[in-house]
Design a protein around this motif. Structure first.
Motif, short mmCIF file in Angstrom:
data_model
loop_
_atom_site.label_atom_id
_atom_site.label_comp_id
_atom_site.label_asym_id
_atom_site.label_seq_id
_atom_site.Cartn_x
_atom_site.Cartn_y
_atom_site.Cartn_z
N GLY A 263 0.81 -1.22 0.00
CA GLY A 263 0.00 0.00 0.00
C GLY A 263 0.84 1.26 0.00
N GLY A 264 0.15 2.38 -0.22
CA GLY A 264 0.83 3.68 -0.16
C GLY A 264 1.57 4.03 -1.45
N MET A 265 1.21 3.35 -2.54
CA MET A 265 1.96 3.54 -3.79
C MET A 265 1.07 4.17 -4.87
N GLY A 266 1.71 5.00 -5.71
CA GLY A 266 1.00 5.60 -6.84
C GLY A 266 1.67 5.22 -8.15
N GLN A 267 0.99 5.54 -9.26
CA GLN A 267 1.56 5.26 -10.59
C GLN A 267 1.46 6.53 -11.44
N LEU A 268 2.62 6.96 -11.94
CA LEU A 268 2.67 8.21 -12.72
C LEU A 268 2.33 7.87 -14.17
N THR A 269 1.08 8.13 -14.56
CA THR A 269 0.64 7.65 -15.88
C THR A 269 1.37 8.38 -17.01
N ASN A 270 1.91 9.55 -16.74
CA ASN A 270 2.70 10.27 -17.75
C ASN A 270 4.17 9.85 -17.74
N GLY A 271 4.52 8.94 -16.83
CA GLY A 271 5.91 8.49 -16.73
C GLY A 271 6.79 9.50 -16.03
N TYR A 272 8.10 9.18 -15.95
CA TYR A 272 9.09 10.11 -15.42
C TYR A 272 10.42 9.78 -16.06
N THR A 273 11.36 10.70 -15.98
CA THR A 273 12.68 10.45 -16.55
C THR A 273 13.71 10.59 -15.43
N PHE A 274 14.61 9.60 -15.33
CA PHE A 274 15.75 9.70 -14.41
C PHE A 274 17.00 9.93 -15.24
N ILE A 275 17.85 10.88 -14.82
CA ILE A 275 19.08 11.17 -15.58
C ILE A 275 20.28 11.11 -14.61
N PRO A 276 21.24 10.18 -14.75
CA PRO A 276 21.21 8.98 -15.59
C PRO A 276 20.06 8.04 -15.18
N ASP A 277 19.72 7.13 -16.08
CA ASP A 277 18.57 6.27 -15.84
C ASP A 277 18.93 5.06 -14.97
N TYR A 278 18.79 5.24 -13.66
CA TYR A 278 19.07 4.14 -12.73
C TYR A 278 17.80 3.42 -12.30
N THR A 279 16.69 3.65 -12.98
CA THR A 279 15.40 3.09 -12.54
C THR A 279 15.49 1.59 -12.23
N ALA A 280 16.18 0.86 -13.13
CA ALA A 280 16.21 -0.60 -12.97
C ALA A 280 17.00 -1.02 -11.75
N HIS A 281 17.82 -0.10 -11.21
CA HIS A 281 18.73 -0.51 -10.12
C HIS A 281 18.21 -0.13 -8.74
N PHE A 282 17.16 0.66 -8.67
CA PHE A 282 16.74 1.12 -7.35
C PHE A 282 15.71 0.21 -6.70
N TYR A 283 14.62 -0.05 -7.38
CA TYR A 283 13.57 -0.87 -6.78
C TYR A 283 13.07 -1.84 -7.82
N TYR A 284 12.52 -2.96 -7.34
CA TYR A 284 11.83 -3.85 -8.25
C TYR A 284 10.34 -3.51 -8.23
N TYR A 285 9.80 -3.18 -9.37
CA TYR A 285 8.36 -2.95 -9.46
C TYR A 285 7.80 -3.81 -10.60
N PRO A 286 6.65 -4.44 -10.38
CA PRO A 286 6.08 -5.27 -11.44
C PRO A 286 5.29 -4.47 -12.47
N ALA A 287 5.24 -3.15 -12.33
CA ALA A 287 4.52 -2.32 -13.31
C ALA A 287 5.34 -1.04 -13.50
N PRO A 288 5.21 -0.37 -14.65
CA PRO A 288 6.04 0.81 -14.90
C PRO A 288 5.61 2.03 -14.08
N PHE A 289 6.59 2.88 -13.79
CA PHE A 289 6.37 4.22 -13.23
C PHE A 289 5.59 4.23 -11.91
N LEU A 290 5.88 3.24 -11.06
CA LEU A 290 5.30 3.27 -9.72
C LEU A 290 6.17 4.16 -8.84
N GLY A 291 5.58 4.71 -7.80
CA GLY A 291 6.35 5.55 -6.88
C GLY A 291 5.72 5.55 -5.51
N HIS A 292 6.55 5.78 -4.50
CA HIS A 292 6.03 5.85 -3.13
C HIS A 292 5.19 7.12 -2.95
#
Ligand code: NDP
Length: 346
Positions: A263-292
């Motif tokens: 619980g306590g999670m949202g999904q950014l339907t417009n996405g987000y950009t990380f520079i550099p793109d470390y998204t894959a290295h921070f958290y495991y999420y089973p769906a795109p663009f989830l965030g606390h």
């Protein structure tokens, strides 16, 4: 515009992002090697973030890692951890962030007390208001999908005297059949339960989870604690596990019929950009663009230009603020996350 101050909750994630930050021709560092250096790295910005709202507004932020070690969260490390959080706030100030969220354990360390930073030209938040909105919306949605009517349900809150726990019970107190409240400190729990009883609500409380769990149709777990012991769960109970480290996830093996989601999670339907793109290295999420929820709260503050400390202290989250945050979330294209747990999407 904004800064996110955070920490990691496990060593495999840390190994992944530390190795990703190093140049490719260097040999991979083992977890053991990383453990020898990690806690000595001063807090610093790791990557930039860009988020766009459907309203057309675009905001920029930075993620600042505190380098607090995941196995050093206990009281004996309190002073050094608080210092790391303060240094991270200094780093945000140097980077000219206007709004700062203290993610997860970092806000618990300061107990939402931001007085030391009043002279800085920045506002701070624990992010607990939007986290509460997503917890409650998740519970409402899960109840509906499982044909449960909230005012016929007994709802157990584990971590009932915490900031998010109190916000949840204050929101739910008139709308559910009974609130079952649990925390470890008996006096604090008793005082809080008595206050709700005096207001006329049906409350049962205990410091022993097993006194309450078997009756609960819905469980909201928002305890900042490892190893929560619970044995007797009601058949097909709905469990919203929003605490870290994950409070009840390990119960999934023995209780295969419960519906447990993070619980306590949202999904950014417009996405987000990380520079550099470390998204894959921070958290495991089973769906795109989830965030606390806590991190998304500061994003919404930046979109809305909120220049006041939004969520502070303990027990100050109101129903109005919870509803307002959720309204802003939808306005900026951020929805409740789909249901998932460590096994994947539900
Ligand atoms: P607080 O420190 O304010 O409250 C924690 C509560 O948990 C207290 O009531 C504490 O009371 C209780 N507690 C701790 N251990 C146990 C236990 N073993 N059994 C029963 N109760 C327990 O924390 P917050 O309300 O700020 O945060 C709660 C949780 O939510 C944290 O784990 C945090 O990491 C997580 N969180 C999640 C977010 C998200 O985006 N999903 C965002 C922000 C926070 P006592 O000490 O008396 O037991």
């Amino acid at each position: 515009d904004f800064a996110v101050i955070g920490h990691q909750d496990n060593w495999p994630n840390i190994q992944s992002f530390i190795n990703a930050m190093r140049t490719t021709d260097l040999e991979e560092l083992s977890i053991e090697k990383i453990k020898g250096i990690y806690g000595y790295i001063p807090p610093r910005g790791i990557f930039k973030m860009r988020v766009k709202s459907p309203t057309g507004k675009e905001i920029n932020g930075v993620y600042i890692e505190t380098f607090i070690e995941p196995d050093q969260l206990e009281a004996q490390h309190l002073r050094s951890n608080i210092q790391k959080v303060k240094n991270a706030i200094e780093a945000a100030h140097t980077l000219k962030a206007k709004m700062v969220i203290l993610g997860g354990f970092t806000s618990i360390l300061l107990e939402g007390n931001f007085k030391d930073f009043e002279s800085y030209n920045m506002v701070l938040t624990t992010g607990n208001t939007l986290t509460t909105s997503y917890v409650l919306k998740g519970v409402e949605k899960a109840a509906k999908e499982h044909q449960l009517v909230l005012n016929e349900c007994k709802v157990l809150i584990i971590g009932a005297t915490g900031d998010i726990g109190m916000a949840c019970s204050n929101y739910l107190k008139g709308t559910v059949k009974q609130l079952l409240l649990c925390a470890r400190n008996r006096i604090r729990l008793e005082n809080y339960a008595d206050q709700l009883k005096r207001e006329g609500y049906d409350i049962k409380y205990s410091i022993d989870l097993d006194d309450l769990a078997a009756e609960a149709d819905i469980i909201i777990s928002v305890a900042s604690s490892q190893g929560i012991k619970i044995s007797n769960l009601k058949k097909a109970a709905i469990i919203c596990d929003a605490g870290y480290p994950k409070n009840l996830e390990d119960k999934l093996e023995q209780h295969t019929d419960v519906f447990l989601f993070h619980g306590g999670m949202g999904q950014l339907t417009n996405g987000y950009t990380f520079i550099p793109d470390y998204t894959a290295h921070f958290y495991y999420y089973p769906a795109p663009f989830l965030g606390h929820g806590c991190i998304i709260e500061v994003i919404l503050m930046a979109f809305e230009g909120i220049m006041e400390n939004y969520s502070t202290g303990r027990g100050n989250i109101t129903k109005e603020k919870i509803d307002k945050m959720y309204h802003w979330s939808r306005k900026h294209g951020i929805e409740l996350a789909p249901f998932y747990n460590s096994k994947g999407l539900l």
